[in-house]
Motif scaffolding. Structure first.
Motif, PDB file in Angstrom:
ATOM      1  N   SER A 197       0.828  -1.211   0.000  1.00  0.00           N
ATOM      2  CA  SER A 197       0.000   0.000   0.000  1.00  0.00           C
ATOM      3  C   SER A 197       0.858   1.255   0.000  1.00  0.00           C
ATOM      4  N   SER A 211      -7.131   6.050  -0.959  1.00  0.00           N
ATOM      5  CA  SER A 211      -7.769   6.163  -2.272  1.00  0.00           C
ATOM      6  C   SER A 211      -7.216   5.160  -3.280  1.00  0.00           C
ATOM      7  N   LYS A 212      -6.016   4.638  -3.033  1.00  0.00           N
ATOM      8  CA  LYS A 212      -5.356   3.757  -4.005  1.00  0.00           C
ATOM      9  C   LYS A 212      -5.368   2.284  -3.607  1.00  0.00           C
ATOM     10  N   ASN A 213      -5.999   1.957  -2.492  1.00  0.00           N
ATOM     11  CA  ASN A 213      -5.960   0.578  -2.021  1.00  0.00           C
ATOM     12  C   ASN A 213      -7.349   0.066  -1.683  1.00  0.00           C
ATOM     13  N   LYS A 214      -7.662  -1.128  -2.150  1.00  0.00           N
ATOM     14  CA  LYS A 214      -8.933  -1.762  -1.845  1.00  0.00           C
ATOM     15  C   LYS A 214      -8.860  -2.428  -0.461  1.00  0.00           C
ATOM     16  N   ASP A 215     -10.012  -2.783   0.064  1.00  0.00           N
ATOM     17  CA  ASP A 215     -10.085  -3.493   1.347  1.00  0.00           C
ATOM     18  C   ASP A 215      -9.304  -2.764   2.433  1.00  0.00           C
ATOM     19  N   ILE A 216      -9.493  -1.455   2.512  1.00  0.00           N
ATOM     20  CA  ILE A 216      -8.710  -0.637   3.431  1.00  0.00           C
ATOM     21  C   ILE A 216      -8.956  -1.012   4.887  1.00  0.00           C
TER      22      ILE A 216
END
Length: 329
Positions: free
Chosen positions: A244, A277-282
């Protein structure tokens, strides 16, 4: 030695006083932001930063070199047998092998790093050797191991520590990788320091995510991701899920935001927003940042609650809870 003992005593007092939720009662903001900068100053991630800072401060007093200080500080953590996220005693990859990453940098742009290196007790010192004795910035894998041998670094027996072996045996029952926030994800010690003359340096070392794929490398050895230092502006370091942090070049981003006029705290908070904003499943990702500008002002911020850091100044060595984007439920 007497000065070092006094500083360690202050460290112990600091760790006892600055407990979660009470930092503000002693005029230390939970975010880590300072109204007035201090020099010299050393910051490092997580509670293992307290003894690391103590060793760094002692080295700074001894040699006057902030580079020597940030190397000596994290060497403490690399030898800490109770720490399963740094050093050869750290949790292994999914093949049962401990592989290490490290980087070091000074404010004039000099830097060195090693990644996916085996059997080396102090990868941070090997990273410094790359910086000072080669034309390269990063050496990895077997090449890093061969370079270490050529430089006289002793090879350690490739055997998991008892705690790591026990954890690995338990993991093999199901062999699933599900990182737990603030446990497996704080896989680093990052340290940044500013001396009384305004010179900056930083270091970062890790055994990486537990049970990672063999050959995986995170942010810690990547200049601009896990660590970035510029004497004209300031320094930043990162901890947490490396992928991340790499996606946003987190530490470089923070330094550039400070160059544009942001405070260290504002820059750390913006980096966390970019990361989210750039990572899923935060919800399953923890990452935290530390920053110092050239005036000695600091900042700290994380995705989720739970990130803390150690701050050493002439006033002592204290553990502080960072603010976070998401709040406690």
């Amino acid at each position: 030695m007497s000065q070092r003992r006094k500083f360690i005593k202050k460290s112990l007092l600091g760790s006892a006083v600055f407990l979660p939720g009470v930092a503000s009662a002693f005029n230390v903001p939970a975010t880590g932001k300072q109204a007035i900068g201090e020099k010299p100053i050393i910051l490092s991630t997580w509670n293992h930063g307290l003894p690391a800072n103590a060793d760094a401060w002692a080295k700074l007093e001894d040699t006057g070199s902030i580079l020597d200080a940030v190397e000596a500080g994290v060497k403490n953590t690399e030898l800490d047998l109770t720490n399963l996220s740094v050093g050869l005693q750290g949790l292994p990859d999914r093949e049962g092998i401990a592989t290490l990453d490290a980087s070091i940098m000074t404010g004039d742009g000099s830097c060195g790093s090693v990644a996916f290196v085996r059997q080396i007790k102090h990868p941070i010192s090997l990273a410094r050797a790359v910086m000072e004795k080669t034309p390269h910035v990063m050496i990895v894998g077997e090449g890093a191991r061969q370079f270490a041998i050529a430089q006289g670094f002793p090879l350690e027996e490739e055997k998991l520590s008892p705690n790591a072996q026990k954890a690995y045996d338990k993991w093999k029952v199901n062999s699933q990788y599900k990182p737990i926030i603030n446990i497996e994800n704080h896989d680093t010690i990052g340290m940044i320091g500013l001396d009384a003359n305004g010179k900056l340096a930083g270091s970062c070392t890790t055994s990486g995510l537990a049970y990672k794929m063999h050959g995986r490398v995170g942010d810690s050895p990547i200049i601009g991701a896990g660590l970035y230092v510029d004497d004209e502006v300031g320094a930043a370091t990162a901890t947490g899920l490396g992928e991340s942090i790499i996606r946003i070049c987190g530490s470089f981003l923070i330094v550039e935001l400070m160059r544009q006029g942001r405070t260290p705290q504002e820059a750390c908070e913006e980096a966390v927003r970019r990361l989210i904003s750039k990572n899923k499943d935060i919800k399953d990702i923890q990452a935290g940042f530390l920053a110092i500008n050239k005036e000695g002002e600091t900042g700290a911020y994380a995705v989720h609650p739970g990130f803390n850091f150690a701050k050493a100044t002439n006033s002592g060595n204290v553990l502080i809870d960072s603010g976070s984007h998401f709040k406690k439920q």
